[in-house]
Write an enzyme that holds these catalytic residues in place. Structure first.
Site, short mmCIF file in Angstrom:
data_model
loop_
_atom_site.label_atom_id
_atom_site.label_comp_id
_atom_site.label_asym_id
_atom_site.label_seq_id
_atom_site.Cartn_x
_atom_site.Cartn_y
_atom_site.Cartn_z
N PRO A 12 0.43 -1.61 -0.08
CG PRO A 12 -0.19 -0.93 2.48
CD PRO A 12 0.65 -1.68 1.22
CG ASP B 224 8.52 -5.28 1.19
OD1 ASP B 224 9.29 -5.33 2.02
OD2 ASP B 224 7.77 -5.07 1.55
CB CYS C 77 7.11 -9.35 6.90
SG CYS C 77 5.75 -9.46 5.97
#
Lengths: 295, 158
Positions: free
Chosen positions: A109, A174, A225
């Site tokens: 986002p 990412d 993550c």
């Protein structure tokens, strides 16, 4: 192969004893917008009390708050963003971002896209990609709220990035990942080894294409993550053997990357990666790559 | 003149802005201002967002972005400065009472648009003047109706 006990054992083998973690809310000051605005004092006057995160340049824990940190005028004016502490690390690893051409491979986002623009002080240009149309709307709102002026956003799978025909000075991967239990209460219920292997394979595909887009002296930061070595150290071990890249030394919060995973010995340079077990922050993995000098 | 919707809107606040036509792009009725460094990276026409979002035109009406309002707030646009309580209420979609207006820049004429700024000079949105901003006898009356405010960022994501 799933369930809490299975992963608890896995993590134990990797040197981590599973612990319950209560994530602390963190914010990141958008310095380009907040310059000279005494943002810390302004938030304190609203009852939002902050504590500097020692390992981040512009990150603060929200220690106590009488109002929602996501609903103040200061937030709506883009003076700060709400961004988990570990998630602030990847962008901070790039050197010299101002004026550079940057690729953000899985941008929505948009927390890291805004962080890039902030450090770049809206110079240069960012190409931000995401494959999920609904998440692009959130990304657009985030860019508008934070007055980002140097990004172009495409609905595009990062695996298609080479079709843009651009060589980038900095590339952020990412990567979409399996996440971790500290950030998802139902993680143990929902995740299986199959998911993890599928995600790891997709990450290798993204990484391959991201490296193709990297200029000769460029820097690529890879992060997830996920706590699963398949998505982290094993992928990096694969990358240095398959993609002619080298892992760079980085100086940031976290432990050295694992070089022995379930009995498999990895390249010693994988230790230069950083693995963050849940505790102060959520779980995270980050490393920085450059093209190998000996191609 | 693809950016006429933008310049016409801005003119309502008593100012002109010059938009470089080479750097102003329209996509599906949405207007963006890009810079010279970003333009070479716009290699595909099907972008979703680019540079500074200026606003969108829909059914003959222009809806400005908060970026555009912030840009014109730094110029000599018609604007009012309001106190902290009124600023918060405005962000929540409420109107501005005359007694909350600390300063007025511009004509202050009824039925004109005016930017609403907080005490820090930050633009919170804009409204339409419906009352007398300077009449000391009408302090408890609504002076400015809310047209658009930054609280919209929260409302959009509900």
């Amino acid at each position: 192969m799933s369930g809490k006990e299975f992963y608890q054992n896995r993590y134990q083998q990797l040197g981590y004893t599973l612990q319950e973690v209560k994530l602390r809310q963190a914010i990141r000051i958008n310095n380009t917008n907040a310059k000279g605005k005494k943002i810390i004092e302004r938030l304190a006057s609203l009852g939002v009390h902050l504590e500097k995160i020692p390992f981040l340049q512009s990150g603060y824990w929200v220690v106590d708050s009488k109002v929602s940190a996501g609903a103040t005028a200061e937030y709506l004016l883009g003076l700060y963003s709400i961004q988990e502490a570990a998630a602030q690390i990847p962008v901070s690893l790039f050197s010299d971002l101002k004026g550079k051409k940057v690729l953000d491979c899985a941008a929505a986002p948009g927390g890291k896209t805004v962080q890039l623009a902030d450090i770049m002080e809206n110079t240069g240009g960012i190409v931000a990609l995401d494959v999920d149309k609904r998440r692009l709307a959130a990304l657009g709102n985030h860019l508008e709220r934070c007055h980002v002026a140097n990004a172009v956003v495409y609905l595009l799978d990062a695996r298609q990035a080479p079709t843009l025909g651009i060589k980038f000075d900095r590339v952020l991967v990412d990567a979409p990942c399996s996440g971790n239990y500290a950030a998802d209460r139902d993680w143990f219920k929902n995740r299986t080894q199959k998911d993890i292997e599928r995600n790891a394979a997709a990450q290798r595909e993204i990484l391959t294409k991201a490296v193709e887009c990297l200029s000769d002296h460029g820097e690529l930061v890879y992060s997830t993550c996920s706590l699963e070595p398949e998505e982290d150290e094993l992928n990096m071990d694969w990358a240095i053997k398959q993609l002619n890249v080298e892992i760079q030394e980085i100086d940031c919060y976290g432990n050295s990357g694992l070089t022995n995973v379930f009995g498999k010995q990895l390249d010693s340079s994988v230790a230069r990666c950083k693995r963050i077990w849940p505790g102060e922050t959520q779980g995270f993995f980050v490393c920085k790559l450059k093209r190998s000098k000996t191609q | 003149m693809k950016a006429r919707a933008v310049t016409n809107f801005v003119a309502q606040f008593g100012i002109d802005i010059a938009l470089n036509p080479e750097l102003t792009v329209e996509k599906n009725g949405r207007f963006y201002l890009v810079n010279a460094a970003l333009k070479p990276l716009m290699v595909r026409s099907d972008f979703f967002y680019a540079g500074v979002f200026l606003g969108k035109a829909k059914e003959g009406k222009f809806f400005p972005s908060f970026n555009l309002l912030s840009i014109i707030a730094k110029k000599d646009a018609a604007r009012i400065v309001v106190g902290s309580k009124a600023a918060w209420l405005f962000i929540c979609g409420r109107p501005i009472l005359a007694k909350s207006v600390l300063r007025v820049f511009g004509s202050g004429k009824k039925n004109t648009h005016v930017l609403v700024l907080n005490e820090f000079g930050e633009c919170l949105g804009f409204g339409r003047i419906v009352g007398n901003l300077r009449d000391k006898g009408a302090m408890d009356e609504i002076a400015v109706r809310n047209v658009s405010d930054v609280g919209d960022f929260l409302r959009r994501e509900r």
